[in-house]
Design a protein around this motif. Structure first.
Motif, PDB file in Angstrom:
ATOM      1  N   ILE A 138       0.709  -1.158  -0.060  1.00  0.00           N
ATOM      2  CA  ILE A 138       0.003  -0.012   0.059  1.00  0.00           C
ATOM      3  C   ILE A 138       0.894   1.046  -0.012  1.00  0.00           C
ATOM      4  N   LEU A 139       1.827   1.252   0.887  1.00  0.00           N
ATOM      5  CA  LEU A 139       2.658   2.402   0.800  1.00  0.00           C
ATOM      6  C   LEU A 139       3.632   2.731  -0.318  1.00  0.00           C
ATOM      7  N   GLN A 140       3.916   1.633  -1.067  1.00  0.00           N
ATOM      8  CA  GLN A 140       4.742   1.916  -2.112  1.00  0.00           C
ATOM      9  C   GLN A 140       4.075   1.801  -3.439  1.00  0.00           C
ATOM     10  N   HIS A 141       2.567   1.632  -3.471  1.00  0.00           N
ATOM     11  CA  HIS A 141       1.779   1.836  -4.403  1.00  0.00           C
ATOM     12  C   HIS A 141       1.770   3.115  -5.310  1.00  0.00           C
ATOM     13  N   PRO A 142       2.058   2.934  -6.583  1.00  0.00           N
ATOM     14  CA  PRO A 142       2.161   4.500  -7.469  1.00  0.00           C
ATOM     15  C   PRO A 142       1.031   5.389  -7.061  1.00  0.00           C
ATOM     16  N   GLU A 143      -0.025   4.987  -6.908  1.00  0.00           N
ATOM     17  CA  GLU A 143      -1.108   5.866  -6.707  1.00  0.00           C
ATOM     18  C   GLU A 143      -1.029   6.663  -5.283  1.00  0.00           C
ATOM     19  N   THR A 144      -0.571   5.853  -4.232  1.00  0.00           N
ATOM     20  CA  THR A 144      -0.103   6.358  -2.941  1.00  0.00           C
ATOM     21  C   THR A 144       0.787   7.210  -3.053  1.00  0.00           C
ATOM     22  N   ARG A 145       1.921   7.056  -3.767  1.00  0.00           N
ATOM     23  CA  ARG A 145       3.063   8.006  -4.012  1.00  0.00           C
ATOM     24  C   ARG A 145       2.739   9.075  -4.736  1.00  0.00           C
ATOM     25  N   ARG A 146       1.810   8.994  -5.639  1.00  0.00           N
ATOM     26  CA  ARG A 146       1.371  10.224  -6.483  1.00  0.00           C
ATOM     27  C   ARG A 146       0.829  11.256  -5.635  1.00  0.00           C
ATOM     28  N   LEU A 147       0.093  10.823  -4.689  1.00  0.00           N
ATOM     29  CA  LEU A 147      -0.884  11.663  -3.861  1.00  0.00           C
ATOM     30  C   LEU A 147      -0.310  12.068  -2.714  1.00  0.00           C
ATOM     31  N   LEU A 148       0.459  11.061  -1.795  1.00  0.00           N
ATOM     32  CA  LEU A 148       0.983  11.439  -0.600  1.00  0.00           C
ATOM     33  C   LEU A 148       2.272  11.804  -0.572  1.00  0.00           C
ATOM     34  N   ASP A 149       2.693  12.803   0.291  1.00  0.00           N
ATOM     35  CA  ASP A 149       4.185  13.370   0.425  1.00  0.00           C
ATOM     36  C   ASP A 149       4.540  12.934   1.739  1.00  0.00           C
ATOM     37  N   PHE A 150       5.335  11.852   1.663  1.00  0.00           N
ATOM     38  CA  PHE A 150       5.533  11.346   3.158  1.00  0.00           C
ATOM     39  C   PHE A 150       6.675  11.735   4.000  1.00  0.00           C
ATOM     40  N   ASP A 151       7.033  13.015   3.376  1.00  0.00           N
ATOM     41  CA  ASP A 151       7.735  13.976   4.272  1.00  0.00           C
ATOM     42  C   ASP A 151       6.965  15.092   5.122  1.00  0.00           C
ATOM     43  N   ARG A 152       5.693  14.784   4.983  1.00  0.00           N
ATOM     44  CA  ARG A 152       4.899  15.763   5.579  1.00  0.00           C
ATOM     45  C   ARG A 152       3.620  14.829   6.327  1.00  0.00           C
ATOM     46  N   PRO A 153       3.087  15.283   7.634  1.00  0.00           N
ATOM     47  CA  PRO A 153       1.982  14.743   8.211  1.00  0.00           C
ATOM     48  C   PRO A 153       1.162  14.147   7.253  1.00  0.00           C
ATOM     49  N   ILE A 154       0.704  12.810   7.991  1.00  0.00           N
ATOM     50  CA  ILE A 154      -0.283  12.073   7.291  1.00  0.00           C
ATOM     51  C   ILE A 154      -1.370  11.632   8.279  1.00  0.00           C
ATOM     52  N   GLY A 155      -2.658  11.674   7.994  1.00  0.00           N
ATOM     53  CA  GLY A 155      -3.863  11.224   8.929  1.00  0.00           C
ATOM     54  C   GLY A 155      -3.970   9.662   8.438  1.00  0.00           C
ATOM     55  N   LEU A 156      -3.528   8.649   8.999  1.00  0.00           N
ATOM     56  CA  LEU A 156      -3.480   7.395   9.141  1.00  0.00           C
ATOM     57  C   LEU A 156      -5.015   6.789   9.766  1.00  0.00           C
ATOM     58  N   ILE A 157      -5.815   6.445   8.950  1.00  0.00           N
ATOM     59  CA  ILE A 157      -7.111   5.856   9.407  1.00  0.00           C
ATOM     60  C   ILE A 157      -7.510   4.357   9.232  1.00  0.00           C
ATOM     61  N   MET A 158      -7.901   3.910  10.559  1.00  0.00           N
ATOM     62  CA  MET A 158      -8.343   2.595  10.624  1.00  0.00           C
ATOM     63  C   MET A 158      -9.466   2.371  11.372  1.00  0.00           C
ATOM     64  N   ALA A 159     -10.354   3.023  10.871  1.00  0.00           N
ATOM     65  CA  ALA A 159     -11.677   3.114  11.512  1.00  0.00           C
ATOM     66  C   ALA A 159     -12.604   1.793  11.301  1.00  0.00           C
ATOM     67  N   GLY A 160     -12.831   0.958  12.430  1.00  0.00           N
ATOM     68  CA  GLY A 160     -13.604  -0.217  12.514  1.00  0.00           C
ATOM     69  C   GLY A 160     -13.131  -1.132  11.188  1.00  0.00           C
ATOM     70  N   VAL A 161     -11.679  -1.622  11.298  1.00  0.00           N
ATOM     71  CA  VAL A 161     -11.338  -2.456  10.322  1.00  0.00           C
ATOM     72  C   VAL A 161     -10.321  -3.411  10.993  1.00  0.00           C
TER      73      VAL A 161
END
Length: 269
Positions: A138-161
């Motif tokens: 998931i973290l290395q997926h091209p779409e993840t890397r296209r949209l998210l900048d891992f040098d800046r804060p990210i909100g990781l959500i795992m609600a009810g999963v």
């Protein structure tokens, strides 16, 4: 293409109920099958407050995203996002900042197909079909890397999963795989079924969900708290969904089903 065909991908077995579609039904959605509805009715028999539990979990998700946006988080990774309904993460986040970016992840094909329809034309949000127990994929997926900048804060959500992750899978290690990739200032919002409050009811729920593609594995308060290892819990800590920064604190303690799921938010220092 008919509307039904758009949200029912080829190869979906409509006779095998899924947690995502059951949750959709409990929330009043229409993207579920007869098998999901039949199982949901058994779920409601085991846990009469199930609709309230679902509603309160969804409300926790909204409050958590609003809280993170107030902490200047502008990117979100929503793991186990489920079938879209009112108050999706991108809607909440982009109301705070139209440039907020969201990557949804789910492994259930109907949830993914319906999310793709909803996100058409939204350049700042996408959906991946992937297994949450494989953080690297998931973290290395091209779409993840296209949209998210891992040098800046990210909100990781795992609600009810995470209650769908069996004990032998080492849940804390899975979350560590995500946590270690996040920049300081990132947040984790997590909610999880427990049997601490109503063990008999939850035993019934666990038995019901054995008939689905997604068995439930409850965890104790201590075990849910352990999932926040490496994060600093924000007030009020790990509590029932109804109690986490409620909009109506004077009524929160009396909410039906408000303690069946633990919820919390932590910040990575």
């Amino acid at each position: 293409m008919s509307e039904l065909a758009k949200w029912v991908p080829e190869g979906v077995d409509e006779e095998v109920p899924s947690a995502a579609r059951l949750y959709d039904y409990l929330l009043g959605g229409a993207h579920n099958f007869a098998a999901d509805r039949a199982l949901a009715e058994k779920f409601l028999t085991a846990l009469p407050s199930a609709r309230d539990v679902a509603r309160l979990n969804r409300a926790f998700l909204r409050r958590a995203v609003v809280f993170m946006a107030e902490q200047s988080v502008r990117q979100f990774l929503d793991i186990g996002s489920g079938i879209p309904t009112v108050g999706n993460v991108h809607e909440i986040a982009q109301a705070a900042d139209p440039q907020a970016r969201v990557v949804y992840v789910d492994y259930e094909s109907v949830a993914v197909a319906h999310s793709q329809l909803l996100l058409e034309g939204n350049a700042n949000a996408t959906i991946l079909q992937a297994d949450l127990t494989q953080p690297a994929a998931i973290l290395q997926h091209p779409e993840t890397r296209r949209l998210l900048d891992f040098d800046r804060p990210i909100g990781l959500i795992m609600a009810g999963v995470f209650h769908f992750v069996p004990r032998e899978a080492d849940a804390p290690a899975i979350i560590a795989g995500y946590r270690d990739a996040l920049a300081p200032g990132s947040h984790l919002a997590l909610s999880h079924f427990t049997a601490d409050i109503s063990p008999e009811e939850m035993a019934g729920v666990v038995e019901v969900m054995k008939r689905s593609a997604d068995p439930i594995h409850t965890r104790t308060h201590a075990e849910v708290t352990e999932l926040f290892t490496g994060f600093e819990l924000v007030e009020p800590g790990v509590v029932g969904t109804a109690l986490w920064r409620s909009d109506r604190p004077e009524q929160a303690a009396d909410e039906p089903g408000g303690s069946q799921i633990y919820a919390g938010v932590g910040r990575k220092p």
